[in-house]
Write a protein that holds these residues in place. Sequence first.
Motif, PDB file in Angstrom:
ATOM      1  N   PRO A 252       6.369 -11.101  -2.517  1.00  0.00           N
ATOM      2  CA  PRO A 252       5.042 -11.027  -1.885  1.00  0.00           C
ATOM      3  C   PRO A 252       4.428  -9.629  -1.947  1.00  0.00           C
ATOM      4  CG  PRO A 252       6.593 -12.231  -0.491  1.00  0.00           C
ATOM      5  CD  PRO A 252       7.392 -11.588  -1.578  1.00  0.00           C
ATOM      6  N   VAL A 253       5.264  -8.604  -1.823  1.00  0.00           N
ATOM      7  CA  VAL A 253       4.790  -7.226  -1.924  1.00  0.00           C
ATOM      8  C   VAL A 253       4.234  -6.967  -3.317  1.00  0.00           C
ATOM      9  CG1 VAL A 253       5.507  -4.802  -1.876  1.00  0.00           C
ATOM     10  CG2 VAL A 253       6.431  -6.410  -0.199  1.00  0.00           C
ATOM     11  N   THR A 254       4.922  -7.481  -4.309  1.00  0.00           N
ATOM     12  CA  THR A 254       4.529  -7.252  -5.701  1.00  0.00           C
ATOM     13  C   THR A 254       3.164  -7.858  -6.002  1.00  0.00           C
ATOM     14  OG1 THR A 254       6.875  -7.350  -6.279  1.00  0.00           O
ATOM     15  CG2 THR A 254       5.300  -7.488  -8.084  1.00  0.00           C
ATOM     16  N   PHE A 255       2.931  -9.062  -5.532  1.00  0.00           N
ATOM     17  CA  PHE A 255       1.621  -9.682  -5.738  1.00  0.00           C
ATOM     18  C   PHE A 255       0.512  -8.836  -5.128  1.00  0.00           C
ATOM     19  CE2 PHE A 255       4.000 -13.574  -6.680  1.00  0.00           C
ATOM     20  CZ  PHE A 255       3.235 -14.096  -7.713  1.00  0.00           C
ATOM     21  N   LEU A 256       0.758  -8.335  -3.939  1.00  0.00           N
ATOM     22  CA  LEU A 256      -0.268  -7.570  -3.242  1.00  0.00           C
ATOM     23  C   LEU A 256      -0.549  -6.226  -3.922  1.00  0.00           C
ATOM     24  CD1 LEU A 256       0.844  -8.317   0.419  1.00  0.00           C
ATOM     25  CD2 LEU A 256      -1.250  -9.124  -0.676  1.00  0.00           C
ATOM     26  N   VAL A 257       0.491  -5.519  -4.294  1.00  0.00           N
ATOM     27  CA  VAL A 257       0.292  -4.196  -4.881  1.00  0.00           C
ATOM     28  C   VAL A 257      -0.332  -4.297  -6.274  1.00  0.00           C
ATOM     29  CG1 VAL A 257       2.579  -3.951  -5.954  1.00  0.00           C
ATOM     30  CG2 VAL A 257       1.366  -1.931  -5.170  1.00  0.00           C
ATOM     31  N   CYS A 258       0.057  -5.308  -7.048  1.00  0.00           N
ATOM     32  CA  CYS A 258      -0.539  -5.487  -8.374  1.00  0.00           C
ATOM     33  C   CYS A 258      -2.010  -5.883  -8.263  1.00  0.00           C
ATOM     34  CB  CYS A 258       0.240  -6.533  -9.171  1.00  0.00           C
ATOM     35  SG  CYS A 258       1.864  -5.941  -9.745  1.00  0.00           S
ATOM     36  N   GLU A 259      -2.330  -6.683  -7.258  1.00  0.00           N
ATOM     37  CA  GLU A 259      -3.728  -7.048  -7.033  1.00  0.00           C
ATOM     38  C   GLU A 259      -4.548  -5.808  -6.686  1.00  0.00           C
ATOM     39  OE1 GLU A 259      -6.399  -9.901  -4.066  1.00  0.00           O
ATOM     40  OE2 GLU A 259      -4.213  -9.933  -3.964  1.00  0.00           O
ATOM     41  N   ARG A 260      -3.992  -4.939  -5.857  1.00  0.00           N
ATOM     42  CA  ARG A 260      -4.688  -3.715  -5.458  1.00  0.00           C
ATOM     43  C   ARG A 260      -4.977  -2.805  -6.644  1.00  0.00           C
ATOM     44  NH1 ARG A 260      -7.080  -3.056  -0.370  1.00  0.00           N
ATOM     45  NH2 ARG A 260      -5.816  -4.062   1.218  1.00  0.00           N
ATOM     46  N   LEU A 261      -4.014  -2.718  -7.570  1.00  0.00           N
ATOM     47  CA  LEU A 261      -4.130  -1.786  -8.689  1.00  0.00           C
ATOM     48  C   LEU A 261      -4.646  -2.442  -9.967  1.00  0.00           C
ATOM     49  CD1 LEU A 261      -0.834   0.259  -8.182  1.00  0.00           C
ATOM     50  CD2 LEU A 261      -3.177   1.014  -7.732  1.00  0.00           C
TER      51      LEU A 261
ATOM     52  N   ARG B 296      -9.198   2.324  -9.273  1.00  0.00           N
ATOM     53  CA  ARG B 296      -8.417   1.501  -8.332  1.00  0.00           C
ATOM     54  C   ARG B 296      -7.345   2.335  -7.644  1.00  0.00           C
ATOM     55  NH1 ARG B 296      -8.250  -4.145  -8.319  1.00  0.00           N
ATOM     56  NH2 ARG B 296      -9.735  -5.159  -9.718  1.00  0.00           N
ATOM     57  N   ALA B 297      -6.741   3.238  -8.397  1.00  0.00           N
ATOM     58  CA  ALA B 297      -5.729   4.113  -7.802  1.00  0.00           C
ATOM     59  C   ALA B 297      -6.335   4.975  -6.707  1.00  0.00           C
ATOM     60  CB  ALA B 297      -5.107   4.991  -8.886  1.00  0.00           C
ATOM     61  N   LYS B 298      -7.528   5.459  -6.950  1.00  0.00           N
ATOM     62  CA  LYS B 298      -8.218   6.280  -5.959  1.00  0.00           C
ATOM     63  C   LYS B 298      -8.511   5.478  -4.693  1.00  0.00           C
ATOM     64  CE  LYS B 298     -12.246   9.327  -5.441  1.00  0.00           C
ATOM     65  NZ  LYS B 298     -13.472   9.847  -6.113  1.00  0.00           N
ATOM     66  N   GLU B 299      -8.921   4.217  -4.892  1.00  0.00           N
ATOM     67  CA  GLU B 299      -9.196   3.339  -3.747  1.00  0.00           C
ATOM     68  C   GLU B 299      -7.940   3.119  -2.910  1.00  0.00           C
ATOM     69  OE1 GLU B 299     -10.824  -0.299  -5.124  1.00  0.00           O
ATOM     70  OE2 GLU B 299     -12.571   0.626  -6.060  1.00  0.00           O
ATOM     71  N   VAL B 300      -6.807   2.886  -3.596  1.00  0.00           N
ATOM     72  CA  VAL B 300      -5.552   2.656  -2.887  1.00  0.00           C
ATOM     73  C   VAL B 300      -5.121   3.897  -2.127  1.00  0.00           C
ATOM     74  CG1 VAL B 300      -3.084   2.219  -3.203  1.00  0.00           C
ATOM     75  CG2 VAL B 300      -4.745   0.817  -4.419  1.00  0.00           C
ATOM     76  N   MET B 301      -5.279   5.067  -2.735  1.00  0.00           N
ATOM     77  CA  MET B 301      -4.868   6.317  -2.096  1.00  0.00           C
ATOM     78  C   MET B 301      -5.666   6.586  -0.819  1.00  0.00           C
ATOM     79  SD  MET B 301      -2.334   7.432  -3.807  1.00  0.00           S
ATOM     80  CE  MET B 301      -2.166   9.061  -3.074  1.00  0.00           C
ATOM     81  N   SER B 302      -6.854   6.009  -0.726  1.00  0.00           N
ATOM     82  CA  SER B 302      -7.690   6.221   0.458  1.00  0.00           C
ATOM     83  C   SER B 302      -7.377   5.252   1.595  1.00  0.00           C
ATOM     84  CB  SER B 302      -9.173   6.080   0.086  1.00  0.00           C
ATOM     85  OG  SER B 302      -9.467   4.740  -0.289  1.00  0.00           O
TER      86      SER B 302
ATOM     87  N   ILE C  33       0.841  -1.202   0.000  1.00  0.00           N
ATOM     88  CA  ILE C  33       0.000   0.000   0.000  1.00  0.00           C
ATOM     89  C   ILE C  33       0.875   1.250   0.000  1.00  0.00           C
ATOM     90  CG2 ILE C  33      -1.720   1.307   1.319  1.00  0.00           C
ATOM     91  CD1 ILE C  33      -2.731  -1.397   2.387  1.00  0.00           C
ATOM     92  N   TRP C  34       1.940   1.237   0.790  1.00  0.00           N
ATOM     93  CA  TRP C  34       2.847   2.389   0.851  1.00  0.00           C
ATOM     94  C   TRP C  34       3.457   2.687  -0.518  1.00  0.00           C
ATOM     95  CZ3 TRP C  34       8.044   2.934  -0.247  1.00  0.00           C
ATOM     96  CH2 TRP C  34       8.647   4.108   0.181  1.00  0.00           C
ATOM     97  N   ALA C  35       3.941   1.628  -1.211  1.00  0.00           N
ATOM     98  CA  ALA C  35       4.557   1.808  -2.525  1.00  0.00           C
ATOM     99  C   ALA C  35       3.544   2.307  -3.541  1.00  0.00           C
ATOM    100  CB  ALA C  35       5.177   0.485  -3.001  1.00  0.00           C
TER     101      ALA C  35
END
Length: 425
Positions: free
Chosen positions: A121-130, A206-212, A82-84
């Motif tokens: 593991p970070v990459t899987f999570l951030v790509c899923e988020r976006l 999705r970017a907006k969701e992550v920023m929140s 989420i931070w990245a």
Amino acid sequence: MAAAAIAIFVVAYVLIASEKIHRTAVALGGAWLMMLLHIDNAESAFFSEETGVDWNVIFLLLGMMVIVSVLRQTGVFEFVAIWAAKRARGKPYRLMVMLVLITAFASALLDNVTTVLLIAPVTFLVCERLGLKVVPYLIAEVMASNIGGTATLVGDPPNIIIASRAGLSFNDFLIHLAPLVLVLIAVFCLLCRVLFRSAFRYDPERAKEVMSLNEREAITDRRLLWQGLAVLAVVIVAFVLHPVLHYEPSVVALLGAGLLVAATKVTTEDALREVEWPTLVFFAGLFVMVGGLVRTGVIGEVSNFAAEQTEGRLGLATMVLLWGSALISAIVDNIPYVATMSPIVADLVQGYPGGDGQVLWWALALGADLGGNATAIGASANVVVLGIAARNGTPISFWHFTKYGIVVTLATIALATPYLWLRYL
């Protein structure tokens, strides 16, 4: 025996590349044939430093996999993801550059295998988020880890072998290789823009969701997190202080993993559940097959022939070693290759007065480390990432990786050529 060893290795390599049979089964089958035909034996396969399984690599992987498994239970990877994503403001290319730079820098301090175990593991999570395809990001990261790891003694296992044989220090690698690596990483970031352009699809929703999101809410167990980070920090410091402490990275990783499991509430079963056992077994089988080539003199003969053809001509020897190492490291894992080649390079270096021959060590390191990017089995980090991807339901094929790897390897080796020539020759 040499002909049989070559035949077994070539057939195994073709099967791995075709992906018709799982690479672990192929590696085990090749190792079995080496033993059956008496090309190799238990003593040379399991206990020899030159022709056997490199247990330092196997146990380094095992220890770091356990540490990563424990850290995963704290939510720290979700936090970093989420931070990245927020720092990149959800922009796909900006995110890739950020992950590439983080991976390259971490690989210079840790070894590249440990780095990809932490970053994947970070990459899987951030790509899923976006809503992004994860494969291009994984490929970019593993290549960045191989490039970044070239800069230091501890960054890539072949460098440790070279330093031991040549008597080189941590600072020697920094002075001679780090300047080039900075240039290579900058060029690689630009290459990523072209190679993976189809993956950069920005989704504003999705970017907006992550920023929140609040990344701190992702942490589920703060006590375990601090315990895990403390152990990881000690392990990293011990890696960096290897020339002083004289503890092998594998020993450090296993001690760290054992301490973390013993001192926390995590059970042994939970800690071992995330270990990539097929990857570890694949490495063991691959080492046995390559050991058969070493034991029968195949690799030694090829290396000696190259050395004889360039004897006395330092410029030619440097270029042959750089490009030849890149080619061979694309076909066999660069660890056993460097272990085999380093005694020959040591003899070559002796033939040049005043320390001029030291450039051959840098040619070997650059060729082996950067050449490892060319194919899916060229470097240990590549194999580890492919194993993680398959485990998470997004397999990366041999040729899918290799079509990018060849381009990156040619570009980086092409840049290393004038660097070595202008600086040392």
